[in-house]
Motif scaffolding. Structure first.
Motif, PDB file in Angstrom:
ATOM      1  N   GLU A 462     135.800  17.901  11.299  1.00 37.21           N
ATOM      2  CA  GLU A 462     135.551  18.106  12.647  1.00 37.21           C
ATOM      3  C   GLU A 462     135.744  16.846  13.467  1.00 37.21           C
ATOM      4  N   ALA A 463     137.261  16.108  13.350  1.00 35.91           N
ATOM      5  CA  ALA A 463     137.467  15.190  14.208  1.00 35.91           C
ATOM      6  C   ALA A 463     137.919  15.462  15.590  1.00 35.91           C
ATOM      7  N   ASN A 464     138.000  14.483  16.639  1.00 39.18           N
ATOM      8  CA  ASN A 464     138.593  15.080  17.882  1.00 39.18           C
ATOM      9  C   ASN A 464     139.723  14.334  18.322  1.00 39.18           C
ATOM     10  N   PHE A 465     140.344  13.674  17.275  1.00 37.01           N
ATOM     11  CA  PHE A 465     141.539  13.071  17.446  1.00 37.01           C
ATOM     12  C   PHE A 465     142.490  13.036  16.224  1.00 37.01           C
ATOM     13  N   LEU A 466     143.355  14.095  16.037  1.00 40.81           N
ATOM     14  CA  LEU A 466     144.301  14.351  14.779  1.00 40.81           C
ATOM     15  C   LEU A 466     145.444  13.633  14.959  1.00 40.81           C
ATOM     16  N   ILE A 467     145.685  12.831  13.884  1.00 37.75           N
ATOM     17  CA  ILE A 467     147.224  12.178  13.554  1.00 37.75           C
ATOM     18  C   ILE A 467     147.813  12.871  12.329  1.00 37.75           C
ATOM     19  N   LEU A 468     148.837  13.391  12.696  1.00 39.66           N
ATOM     20  CA  LEU A 468     149.416  14.520  11.899  1.00 39.66           C
ATOM     21  C   LEU A 468     150.888  13.699  11.595  1.00 39.66           C
ATOM     22  N   ASP A 469     151.030  13.572  10.050  1.00 39.02           N
ATOM     23  CA  ASP A 469     152.510  13.063   9.688  1.00 39.02           C
ATOM     24  C   ASP A 469     153.102  14.265   9.115  1.00 39.02           C
ATOM     25  N   GLU A 470     154.288  14.848   9.737  1.00 38.88           N
ATOM     26  CA  GLU A 470     155.113  16.017   9.177  1.00 38.88           C
ATOM     27  C   GLU A 470     154.201  16.739   8.984  1.00 38.88           C
ATOM     28  N   PRO A 471     153.196  17.690   9.630  1.00 42.40           N
ATOM     29  CA  PRO A 471     152.169  18.579   9.057  1.00 42.40           C
ATOM     30  C   PRO A 471     153.021  19.901   8.564  1.00 42.40           C
ATOM     31  N   THR A 472     154.229  20.211   8.912  1.00 42.44           N
ATOM     32  CA  THR A 472     154.733  21.481   8.762  1.00 42.44           C
ATOM     33  C   THR A 472     155.566  21.541   7.587  1.00 42.44           C
ATOM     34  N   ASN A 473     155.779  20.081   6.851  1.00 40.29           N
ATOM     35  CA  ASN A 473     156.539  20.177   5.838  1.00 40.29           C
ATOM     36  C   ASN A 473     155.968  21.027   4.442  1.00 40.29           C
ATOM     37  N   HIS A 474     156.753  21.616   3.905  1.00 33.71           N
ATOM     38  CA  HIS A 474     156.368  22.487   2.744  1.00 33.71           C
ATOM     39  C   HIS A 474     155.695  23.920   3.197  1.00 33.71           C
ATOM     40  N   LEU A 475     155.253  24.239   4.534  1.00 35.83           N
ATOM     41  CA  LEU A 475     154.731  25.361   5.059  1.00 35.83           C
ATOM     42  C   LEU A 475     155.747  26.292   5.233  1.00 35.83           C
ATOM     43  N   ASP A 476     155.390  27.424   4.687  1.00 36.29           N
ATOM     44  CA  ASP A 476     156.424  28.579   5.098  1.00 36.29           C
ATOM     45  C   ASP A 476     156.468  28.821   6.802  1.00 36.29           C
ATOM     46  N   ILE A 477     157.131  29.945   7.342  1.00 38.86           N
ATOM     47  CA  ILE A 477     157.181  29.955   8.444  1.00 38.86           C
ATOM     48  C   ILE A 477     155.753  30.722   9.026  1.00 38.86           C
ATOM     49  N   ALA A 478     155.148  31.722   8.077  1.00 44.29           N
ATOM     50  CA  ALA A 478     153.983  32.383   8.603  1.00 44.29           C
ATOM     51  C   ALA A 478     152.681  31.299   8.829  1.00 44.29           C
ATOM     52  N   SER A 479     152.791  30.341   7.915  1.00 44.07           N
ATOM     53  CA  SER A 479     151.719  29.240   7.801  1.00 44.07           C
ATOM     54  C   SER A 479     152.019  28.306   9.058  1.00 44.07           C
ATOM     55  N   LYS A 480     153.209  28.155   9.311  1.00 43.66           N
ATOM     56  CA  LYS A 480     153.310  27.118  10.449  1.00 43.66           C
ATOM     57  C   LYS A 480     152.943  27.839  11.623  1.00 43.66           C
ATOM     58  N   GLU A 481     153.372  29.229  11.904  1.00 44.34           N
ATOM     59  CA  GLU A 481     152.738  29.799  13.143  1.00 44.34           C
ATOM     60  C   GLU A 481     151.250  29.933  13.407  1.00 44.34           C
ATOM     61  N   ILE A 482     150.477  30.051  12.010  1.00 44.96           N
ATOM     62  CA  ILE A 482     149.006  29.888  12.266  1.00 44.96           C
ATOM     63  C   ILE A 482     148.316  28.588  12.485  1.00 44.96           C
ATOM     64  N   LEU A 483     149.259  27.311  11.972  1.00 47.00           N
ATOM     65  CA  LEU A 483     148.918  26.118  12.333  1.00 47.00           C
ATOM     66  C   LEU A 483     149.058  25.911  13.815  1.00 47.00           C
ATOM     67  N   GLU A 484     150.305  26.425  14.458  1.00 49.90           N
ATOM     68  CA  GLU A 484     150.629  26.098  15.826  1.00 49.90           C
ATOM     69  C   GLU A 484     149.476  26.844  16.637  1.00 49.90           C
ATOM     70  N   GLU A 485     149.201  28.018  16.464  1.00 51.63           N
ATOM     71  CA  GLU A 485     148.039  28.722  16.954  1.00 51.63           C
ATOM     72  C   GLU A 485     146.915  27.971  16.875  1.00 51.63           C
ATOM     73  N   ALA A 486     146.359  27.291  15.677  1.00 56.25           N
ATOM     74  CA  ALA A 486     145.329  26.552  15.633  1.00 56.25           C
ATOM     75  C   ALA A 486     145.318  25.286  16.484  1.00 56.25           C
TER      76      ALA A 486
END
Length: 636
Positions: A462-486
């Motif tokens: 429940e952080a308010n500042f997300l620091i992400l290092d290559e969050p889409t690595n190893h995710l397939d396209i469907a999972s990337k799209e869900i992360l984008e939406e989130a």
């Protein structure tokens, strides 16, 4: 046609990977193979390469054509340098060159008929040498090496000293230089930075052979391919166009399938209502009619309810507290390692609600900067300040935040002891870990699985500042799209490093380009960054180059004006047809609904002649609608 797969079937135990998979690749065609992780993409490539045998079906390669294959993981051995490894692909040209030099020496001391014979041989060999780019093969090798991100200092590095990613780049370089008739590439962009990916796009677009690519890099696919082959639940389907065209068509088909399902369900309910009504009359004729309708209903081939992609992640991000407006202030930050200065005197700010992408070539210090801000390593000089009530959630691409000795369940329960077992299981199920999967050791998980566990921990923070290092690595396209939406619906602040240009385009509100040890700020997405970077490049380009560019643009404009007019006319015609089709669809659907409502009226459903008339009209409407839906899809 250069490659054809016909009715390929493959299972591992009870798990069906491919069912009657068929597709073809034309000569010089650039095509993509896509599907979720585990869908069977790599399996299909290995079947094409005869590394695996299909349970049934055939792979047909055109006569006298050869295939080159780049697997995801390469393990090149030997004591060669990088340059020696690549030049080995040109050994036949080197042999020709040596033969030419030998002939030149022989001709100096030969006369008469023997000289004529040598000169004829020399002429034929010179012609062949020229055809195979013999006079420029060294430049070609240098171009490929530099395009794939190797510096001249790297050329003499021993293969055995390279990382796995560097070996894969060497293997890709060898494959491109070998120039087979068809290239099979499994995730070719995984170990490339943005400049190298851009270079590879141009190289493949101009490649004289066919290319068949497995990739989760949607921006790359948009640039390169003109056809998409999709594997979904063992089934295969072909779509013309690039990735974006595929995604649009896929959504339209899914909508059409869902509409067909709803229409059939409505028809079934209507028939069931009529049958129940006929039976309620309790007369011999009405019961016979009801039984007849029941038999017809039993014969109807039921359309399965279309489902969204199975087992996809459901992510909800919501910070516990709202931070102050100033989230991060970086002042005069510098960092060096022995023999390498990453960045110096860097300053920038991030405000609440921004989604900032940090981009740059490999080795410029992007991950190092994230680690400094997260307090994992110290800067050499300068400082950073976090704003009021800022709570960081950190996603590390190397997953150092995970404990290898723990199970997945323990990793979550130890970090969040107030959660119940049900709450933990529900969260893990959202990240595809169900049943006994939750008791797997972190150390036994793949890179993609560890990434999902790290994301699950991040979501719970429940952080308010997300620091992400290559969050889409190893995710397939469907999972990337869900992360984008989130991320797009997240009310906190995001600062991330990514090489995924499509992901950046979908999520970034600002881009920081770490280049030449400094930061350049672009207020916009990746396409905006490219546009502005090009403007800056042109601004400082030599005047002569600018004049050439303007002359070419003027020439192109003359040529394209007529094309634009013709395209606009075609577009207007298509839009008019689309409006007519939509109007007719609306008219028929309205009438179809009226018939349904009419046929259940007591005085109508008992009137056989009227029911028959309305049913005939309804059947005609259904048939016409099917054709209209197809036409609408084409026009839209």
């Amino acid at each position: 046609m250069i490659l054809s797969c016909q009715n390929i079937c493959k299972s591992f135990g009870e798990k069906i990977i491919l069912k009657d998979a068929s597709f073809h690749i034309e000569d010089r065609e650039k095509a993509a193979l896509i599907g979720n992780n585990g869908a069977g993409k790599t399996t299909l490539l290995r079947i094409i390469m005869h590394e695996l045998s299909p349970d049934s079906g055939n792979v047909v390669l055109a006569k006298d054509k050869n295939i080159g294959y780049l697997a995801q993981y390469q393990d090149i051995h030997g004591h060669h340098t990088i340059y020696e490894e690549l030049i080995s692909t040109k050994q036949h040209i080197i042999d020709m060159e040596n033969r030419l030099r030998s002939l030149e020496q022989e001709m100096k001391t030969t006369t008469g008929d023997a000289l004529d014979s040598l000169m004829n041989t020399y002429t034929r060999l010179s012609h062949q040498f020229e055809l195979e780019n013999g006079y420029a093969y060294k430049s070609e090798i240098m171009g490929v090496l530099k395009g794939l991100g190797f510096t001249e200092e790297d050329f003499e590095r021993q293969i055995e000293t390279l990382s796995g990613g560097q070996k894969t780049r060497v293997a890709l370089g060898k494959l491109l230089l070998a120039s087979p008739d068809i290239l099979l590439l499994d995730e070719p962009t995984n170990h490339l930075d943005m400049e190298s990916i851009s270079w590879l796009e141009t190289y493949l677009l101009n490649y004289p052979g066919a290319v068949f690519i497995v990739s989760h890099d949607r921006y790359f696919l948009d640039k390169v391919v003109t056809k998409v082959v999709e594997i979904e639940a063992g089934n295969m389907r072909m779509y013309s166009g690039n990735y974006s065209a595929y995604a649009l068509k896929k959504a339209q088909l899914r909508d059409a399938q869902y509409k067909a399902y709803l229409n059939q369900q409505r028809d079934i309910k209507h028939q069931e209502a009529v049958i129940a009504k006929l039976k309620s009359f309790n007369r011999e004729k009405s019961i016979k009619r009801a039984e007849s309708r029941e038999k017809m209903l039993d014969k109807v081939q039921r359309i399965d309810k279309p489902q969204e992609i199975q087992n996809q992640m459901r992510i909800s991000l919501e910070p516990r507290f709202v931070s102050g407006n100033d989230v991060l202030t970086v002042e005069s930050l510098s960092k060096s390692f022995p023999g390498q200065t990453l960045f110096s005197d860097i300053s920038f700010e991030i405000k609440r609600g921004e989604r900032v992408a940090l981009i740059g070539n490999n080795g410029t210090g992007k991950t190092t900067m994230l680690k400094i801000i997260n307090g994992l390593i110290d800067a050499d000089s300068g400082r950073f300040t976090l704003g009021s009530k800022v709570q960081i959630g950190y996603y590390d691409q190397e997953h150092h935040v995970l404990h290898m000795e723990k199970t997945i369940f323990e990793e979550i329960s130890d970090a969040y002891p107030t959660l119940t077992e049900t709450e933990i299981r529900n969260m893990l199920a959202a990240f595809l870990f169900t049943g006994d999967d939750v008791f797997k050791l972190i150390s036994a998980l793949s890179g993609g699985e560890r990434g999902r566990v790290s994301l699950a921990k991040l979501m719970l923070s429940e952080a308010n500042f997300l620091i992400l290092d290559e969050p889409t690595n190893h995710l397939d396209i469907a999972s990337k799209e869900i992360l984008e939406e989130a991320l797009n619906s997240y009310t906190g602040t995001v600062f991330y490093v990514s090489h995924d240009r499509y992901f950046i385009n979908q999520t970034a509100t600002r881009i920081l380009d770490l280049t030449n040890q400094a930061i350049v700020n672009y207020i916009g997405d990746y396409d905006y960054y490219l546009e502005k970077k090009e403007e800056l490049t042109e601004k400082y380009a030599p005047a002569a180059a600018q004049a050439v560019t303007e002359a070419k643009q003027a020439s192109d404009n003359k040529l394209s004006w007529q094309q634009q007019k013709e395209e606009q006319a075609r577009q207007r015609k298509r839009e008019n047809e689309l409006k007519k089709v939509e109007a007719r669809i609306e008219e028929l659907e309205t009438r179809d609904k009226e018939i349904d409502e009419t046929m259940i009226l007591p005085d109508i459903c008992t009137n056989v002649a009227e029911c028959a008339k309305l049913s005939k009209e309804k059947a005609a409407i259904t048939e016409e609608l099917e054709g209209l839906y197809e036409k609408w899809e084409e026009l839209a």
